[in-house]
Design an enzyme around this catalytic site. Structure first.
Site, PDB file in Angstrom:
ATOM      1  N   ALA A  14      28.983  33.220  31.963  1.00  0.00           N
ATOM      2  CA  ALA A  14      29.395  33.272  30.658  1.00  0.00           C
ATOM      3  C   ALA A  14      28.163  33.375  29.517  1.00  0.00           C
ATOM      4  O   ALA A  14      27.994  34.239  28.641  1.00  0.00           O
ATOM      5  CB  ALA A  14      30.148  31.958  30.438  1.00  0.00           C
ATOM      6  N   ASN A  40      26.958  26.415  38.521  1.00  0.00           N
ATOM      7  CA  ASN A  40      27.749  27.094  39.534  1.00  0.00           C
ATOM      8  C   ASN A  40      27.994  28.379  39.688  1.00  0.00           C
ATOM      9  O   ASN A  40      28.297  28.996  40.700  1.00  0.00           O
ATOM     10  CB  ASN A  40      28.973  26.337  38.997  1.00  0.00           C
ATOM     11  CG  ASN A  40      29.253  24.973  39.272  1.00  0.00           C
ATOM     12  OD1 ASN A  40      28.246  24.399  40.009  1.00  0.00           O
ATOM     13  ND2 ASN A  40      30.141  24.283  38.638  1.00  0.00           N
ATOM     14  N   SER A  41      27.635  29.240  38.816  1.00  0.00           N
ATOM     15  CA  SER A  41      27.792  30.612  38.685  1.00  0.00           C
ATOM     16  C   SER A  41      26.989  31.311  39.749  1.00  0.00           C
ATOM     17  O   SER A  41      27.188  32.184  40.660  1.00  0.00           O
ATOM     18  CB  SER A  41      27.594  31.136  37.445  1.00  0.00           C
ATOM     19  OG  SER A  41      28.480  31.131  36.389  1.00  0.00           O
ATOM     20  N   GLN A  45      30.327  31.686  45.927  1.00  0.00           N
ATOM     21  CA  GLN A  45      30.274  32.215  47.039  1.00  0.00           C
ATOM     22  C   GLN A  45      31.310  33.097  46.943  1.00  0.00           C
ATOM     23  O   GLN A  45      31.421  34.454  47.565  1.00  0.00           O
ATOM     24  CB  GLN A  45      30.709  31.271  48.370  1.00  0.00           C
ATOM     25  CG  GLN A  45      29.341  30.503  48.778  1.00  0.00           C
ATOM     26  CD  GLN A  45      29.963  29.376  49.835  1.00  0.00           C
ATOM     27  OE1 GLN A  45      31.028  29.408  50.275  1.00  0.00           O
ATOM     28  NE2 GLN A  45      29.035  28.349  50.420  1.00  0.00           N
ATOM     29  N   GLY A  46      32.634  32.901  46.368  1.00  0.00           N
ATOM     30  CA  GLY A  46      33.591  33.740  46.091  1.00  0.00           C
ATOM     31  C   GLY A  46      33.243  34.945  45.129  1.00  0.00           C
ATOM     32  O   GLY A  46      31.998  35.067  44.544  1.00  0.00           O
ATOM     33  N   GLU A 112      41.971  36.372  49.005  1.00  0.00           N
ATOM     34  CA  GLU A 112      41.896  34.717  48.820  1.00  0.00           C
ATOM     35  C   GLU A 112      43.053  34.221  48.423  1.00  0.00           C
ATOM     36  O   GLU A 112      44.266  35.014  48.289  1.00  0.00           O
ATOM     37  CB  GLU A 112      40.741  34.536  47.542  1.00  0.00           C
ATOM     38  CG  GLU A 112      39.442  34.957  48.220  1.00  0.00           C
ATOM     39  CD  GLU A 112      38.198  34.750  47.215  1.00  0.00           C
ATOM     40  OE1 GLU A 112      38.577  33.823  46.393  1.00  0.00           O
ATOM     41  OE2 GLU A 112      37.178  35.143  47.362  1.00  0.00           O
ATOM     42  N   HIS A 226      38.714  21.614  45.571  1.00  0.00           N
ATOM     43  CA  HIS A 226      38.491  22.544  46.568  1.00  0.00           C
ATOM     44  C   HIS A 226      38.675  22.150  47.885  1.00  0.00           C
ATOM     45  O   HIS A 226      38.229  21.095  48.295  1.00  0.00           O
ATOM     46  CB  HIS A 226      37.137  23.351  46.595  1.00  0.00           C
ATOM     47  CG  HIS A 226      37.301  24.790  47.181  1.00  0.00           C
ATOM     48  ND1 HIS A 226      37.286  24.957  48.446  1.00  0.00           N
ATOM     49  CD2 HIS A 226      37.068  26.159  46.677  1.00  0.00           C
ATOM     50  CE1 HIS A 226      37.099  26.283  48.896  1.00  0.00           C
ATOM     51  NE2 HIS A 226      37.043  26.983  47.851  1.00  0.00           N
ATOM     52  N   ARG A 272      45.114  26.191  45.641  1.00  0.00           N
ATOM     53  CA  ARG A 272      44.321  25.137  46.197  1.00  0.00           C
ATOM     54  C   ARG A 272      44.615  23.892  46.134  1.00  0.00           C
ATOM     55  O   ARG A 272      44.515  22.967  46.905  1.00  0.00           O
ATOM     56  CB  ARG A 272      42.975  25.393  45.331  1.00  0.00           C
ATOM     57  CG  ARG A 272      42.167  26.743  45.911  1.00  0.00           C
ATOM     58  CD  ARG A 272      40.858  26.867  44.793  1.00  0.00           C
ATOM     59  NE  ARG A 272      40.144  27.962  45.385  1.00  0.00           N
ATOM     60  CZ  ARG A 272      39.233  28.322  44.699  1.00  0.00           C
ATOM     61  NH1 ARG A 272      38.651  28.110  43.708  1.00  0.00           N
ATOM     62  NH2 ARG A 272      38.441  29.702  45.219  1.00  0.00           N
ATOM     63  N   HIS A 329      35.829  20.594  42.238  1.00  0.00           N
ATOM     64  CA  HIS A 329      35.099  22.112  42.299  1.00  0.00           C
ATOM     65  C   HIS A 329      35.405  22.444  40.753  1.00  0.00           C
ATOM     66  O   HIS A 329      34.505  23.322  40.418  1.00  0.00           O
ATOM     67  CB  HIS A 329      36.164  22.795  43.233  1.00  0.00           C
ATOM     68  CG  HIS A 329      36.007  24.295  43.216  1.00  0.00           C
ATOM     69  ND1 HIS A 329      34.512  24.548  43.793  1.00  0.00           N
ATOM     70  CD2 HIS A 329      36.519  25.447  43.114  1.00  0.00           C
ATOM     71  CE1 HIS A 329      34.434  26.049  43.917  1.00  0.00           C
ATOM     72  NE2 HIS A 329      35.678  26.489  43.499  1.00  0.00           N
ATOM     73  N   GLU A 353      33.671  27.723  32.184  1.00  0.00           N
ATOM     74  CA  GLU A 353      34.256  26.513  32.411  1.00  0.00           C
ATOM     75  C   GLU A 353      34.417  25.290  31.529  1.00  0.00           C
ATOM     76  O   GLU A 353      35.257  24.344  31.580  1.00  0.00           O
ATOM     77  CB  GLU A 353      33.661  25.816  33.748  1.00  0.00           C
ATOM     78  CG  GLU A 353      34.460  24.861  34.707  1.00  0.00           C
ATOM     79  CD  GLU A 353      33.927  24.316  35.853  1.00  0.00           C
ATOM     80  OE1 GLU A 353      34.399  23.397  36.589  1.00  0.00           O
ATOM     81  OE2 GLU A 353      32.819  25.016  36.576  1.00  0.00           O
ATOM     82  N   ARG A 364      43.535  26.684  38.855  1.00  0.00           N
ATOM     83  CA  ARG A 364      42.764  27.974  38.733  1.00  0.00           C
ATOM     84  C   ARG A 364      43.167  28.946  40.067  1.00  0.00           C
ATOM     85  O   ARG A 364      43.016  28.562  41.235  1.00  0.00           O
ATOM     86  CB  ARG A 364      41.463  27.787  38.611  1.00  0.00           C
ATOM     87  CG  ARG A 364      40.424  29.330  38.393  1.00  0.00           C
ATOM     88  CD  ARG A 364      39.156  29.147  38.162  1.00  0.00           C
ATOM     89  NE  ARG A 364      38.322  28.279  39.095  1.00  0.00           N
ATOM     90  CZ  ARG A 364      37.971  28.697  40.265  1.00  0.00           C
ATOM     91  NH1 ARG A 364      38.055  30.034  40.599  1.00  0.00           N
ATOM     92  NH2 ARG A 364      37.287  28.113  40.979  1.00  0.00           N
ATOM     93  N   SER A 369      37.145  32.456  38.242  1.00  0.00           N
ATOM     94  CA  SER A 369      36.171  31.723  37.194  1.00  0.00           C
ATOM     95  C   SER A 369      35.153  32.850  36.665  1.00  0.00           C
ATOM     96  O   SER A 369      34.709  32.707  35.596  1.00  0.00           O
ATOM     97  CB  SER A 369      35.561  30.647  37.911  1.00  0.00           C
ATOM     98  OG  SER A 369      35.063  31.334  39.291  1.00  0.00           O
ATOM     99  N   LEU A 370      34.561  33.491  37.722  1.00  0.00           N
ATOM    100  CA  LEU A 370      33.633  34.407  37.403  1.00  0.00           C
ATOM    101  C   LEU A 370      34.038  35.523  36.398  1.00  0.00           C
ATOM    102  O   LEU A 370      33.644  35.952  35.315  1.00  0.00           O
ATOM    103  CB  LEU A 370      33.004  35.419  38.507  1.00  0.00           C
ATOM    104  CG  LEU A 370      32.124  34.257  39.379  1.00  0.00           C
ATOM    105  CD1 LEU A 370      31.542  35.028  40.606  1.00  0.00           C
ATOM    106  CD2 LEU A 370      31.079  33.586  38.717  1.00  0.00           C
TER     107      LEU A 370
END
Length: 522
Positions: A14, A40-41, A45-46, A112, A226, A272, A329, A353, A364, A369-370
């Site tokens: 962001a 975290n960005s 992994q996702g 996912e 998570h 989740r 998470h 976030e 979420r 998130s990304l």
């Protein structure tokens, strides 16, 4: 550049999205309390969820998002997320972002949890965050200055307007920066909990400084746990991306029985919160849960980060069994922000976030998130560029002195708890499953420490971080006490009303009301 046009606190997706857009016309400072890659960005992994395939559309993505969010989402902002998200991801690709492709040259789309279609784009297999952050740093121009290892400890507020920040540098020296616009993009609060997927720097700092400044907060009780953190010898080793289950992995107990069968219609790809609670209940009965990856094709090449993580810690991937546990998470709530990232305080924006725009509801959806960082990073920067505050307010000497030195009693260094004790208690009392008795215990314990309305300028950066953790933990705990229901990431065992059934009853009606095309989302 102590008097930039925009101050950005944080260095995740962001922050960088906003910095890239703003720097075309303005001078920007990025301030981060550690190295720029500690976010975290960077470790995500996702991938990025976006309805850009020919057989997909924003209606389907929207439906999946609100179902996962247990209908607690802000409708308008969620539509914005999925509609503009497609355009911004296409633009990112056009700018040269190298997302993974199939052999025929088309983009590879992953699946996912809680998604009805394959719509997740990845990079480097399971290193999407690293790839995007690296790409975005390469796009920054000379109008952006980056200050590492400097911690923002408070906002400077004048007449309910944010006019700058106070920091402590690597030598514990206080520094003030003034700017017409300040953006908080510090991430969430994972390390308020003992078990977490988050980078070690993510301790709720942005939430705490906004609260001290008087900005409005929202939905802090909604913490996503998570389901699959790699776990060995009572220690979290890292995250096992949900994309692994999207490629065919499934959860089992020590006897090989499928854990999610009969629990949810989507089984291992359920939302989740559902999966995390199921694992938590198993663990409470003394059972260990594993992820069986036998069905995942080319695991080492598809998930190189996770494969390396397993090898590094002596977990034999050839046996196809990975020990996992739930952990903190993502925070769905945060600093209340509108469509443009504007907070309740003039001159202050919140993104990613750290913000609560309502797009995630109570839980979420995977890989949103990304996307959120990209979409609202663009929208906030557009707002700042189009509505710039022309006057630059710098406080008088007396006000500046008050900002630096503070007023009132300083916190006694000896009464702050150890981080481990705080994190362990939050995991025990305000974790996956909550009840009033445990929440009251946590609240009483937190309130033993005098962290309210205290000046921080004589404390070390580590002590300021503990104060921020205490503040954020108290906000989460008191918010959880005030919501007497179970919804998404907030589950109360003393109010076992299953909103999931209620949500299911609403799904068909909701889709009919909006005349959605993609009824396959069910």
């Amino acid at each position: 550049m102590n008097n930039p046009d925009v101050i950005i606190i944080g260095s995740g997706i962001a922050a960088l999205t906003a910095a890239n857009q703003l720097s075309k016309e303005k001078n920007v400072i990025i301030i981060t309390k550690s190295g720029v890659n500690h976010s975290n960005s960077f470790h995500a992994q996702g991938g990025v969820a976006a309805a850009i395939r020919s057989n997909d559309d924003w209606h389907s993505h929207y439906t999946d998002t609100i179902i996962a969010g247990c209908f607690h989402n802000d409708d308008s902002n969620t539509r914005t997320l999925v509609q503009k998200g497609s355009d911004y991801v296409k633009q990112l690709i056009s700018d040269g972002m190298p997302f993974d492709q199939r052999k025929d040259g088309d983009l590879y789309f992953g699946m996912e949890g809680a998604h009805s279609k394959r719509r997740i784009v990845h990079a480097g297999g399971d290193a999407t965050g690293k790839a995007i952050i690296t790409f975005m740093f390469q796009q920054l121009n000379d109008n952006v200055s980056i200050i590492e290892y400097e911690m923002v400890i408070d906002l400077i507020v004048h007449d309910h307007r944010c006019i700058g920040v106070i920091t402590k540098n690597a030598n514990d020296k206080l520094i003030t920066y003034y700017a017409p616009s300040t953006i908080i993009a510090t991430g969430g609060c994972g390390h308020v909990y003992a078990t977490t997927s988050n980078d070690a720097t993510v301790t709720g700092d942005g939430i705490a400084i906004a609260y001290r400044a008087g900005a409005k907060l929202a939905d802090l009780e909604f913490i996503q746990f998570h389901p699959t953190l790699l776990y060995k010898d009572n220690k979290v080793l890292g995250l096992v991306s949900e994309a692994v289950r999207g490629e065919g992995a499934y959860l089992i107990d020590r006897h090989g029985n499928r854990v999610m069968q009969g629990v949810h219609e989507l089984e291992d790809l359920a939302p989740r919160d559902v999966v995390a609670r199921t694992i938590f209940h198993k663990q409470n009965k003394g059972e260990q849960v594993f992820l069986n990856i036998a069905n995942v094709k080319s695991f080492a090449s598809r998930f190189p980060t996770i494969h390396h993580l397993c090898n590094e810690h002596g977990i034999d991937v050839n046996k196809s069994i990975l020990p996992v546990t739930p952990g903190a998470h993502f925070m769905m709530g945060g600093i209340e922000a509108n469509y443009h990232g504007q907070t309740s305080m003039e001159g202050l924006y919140a993104l990613g976030e750290a913000a609560c725009t309502g797009v995630h509801g109570a839980n979420r959806l995977a890989s949103n998130s990304l996307l959120e960082g990209i979409v609202f990073g663009h929208l906030a920067s557009n707002d700042i560029l189009n509505n710039s505050i022309k006057d630059r307010l710098v406080p008088s000497g007396d006000l500046e002195k008050a900002c630096k030195q503070g007023e009132g009693k300083l916190i006694n260094h000896t009464v702050l708890p150890q981080k481990k004790e705080l994190k362990d208690k939050m995991m025990k009392y305000v974790g996956v499953i909550r009840n009033a008795k445990n929440l009251q215990k946590m609240k009483a314990w937190l309130e033993k420490y005098d962290f309210f309305n205290q000046t921080l300028y004589e404390l070390s950066k580590n002590e300021v971080e503990i104060v921020n953790m205490l503040t954020t933990a108290w906000l989460i705990t008191t918010s959880a006490l005030e919501r007497p229901e179970s919804r998404g990431g907030h589950h109360r065992s003393d109010y076992p009303v299953q909103v999931e059934q209620w949500c299911k009853q609403r799904i068909t009606r909701h889709i009919d009301e909006h005349n959605f095309k993609s009824k396959g989302a069910l």
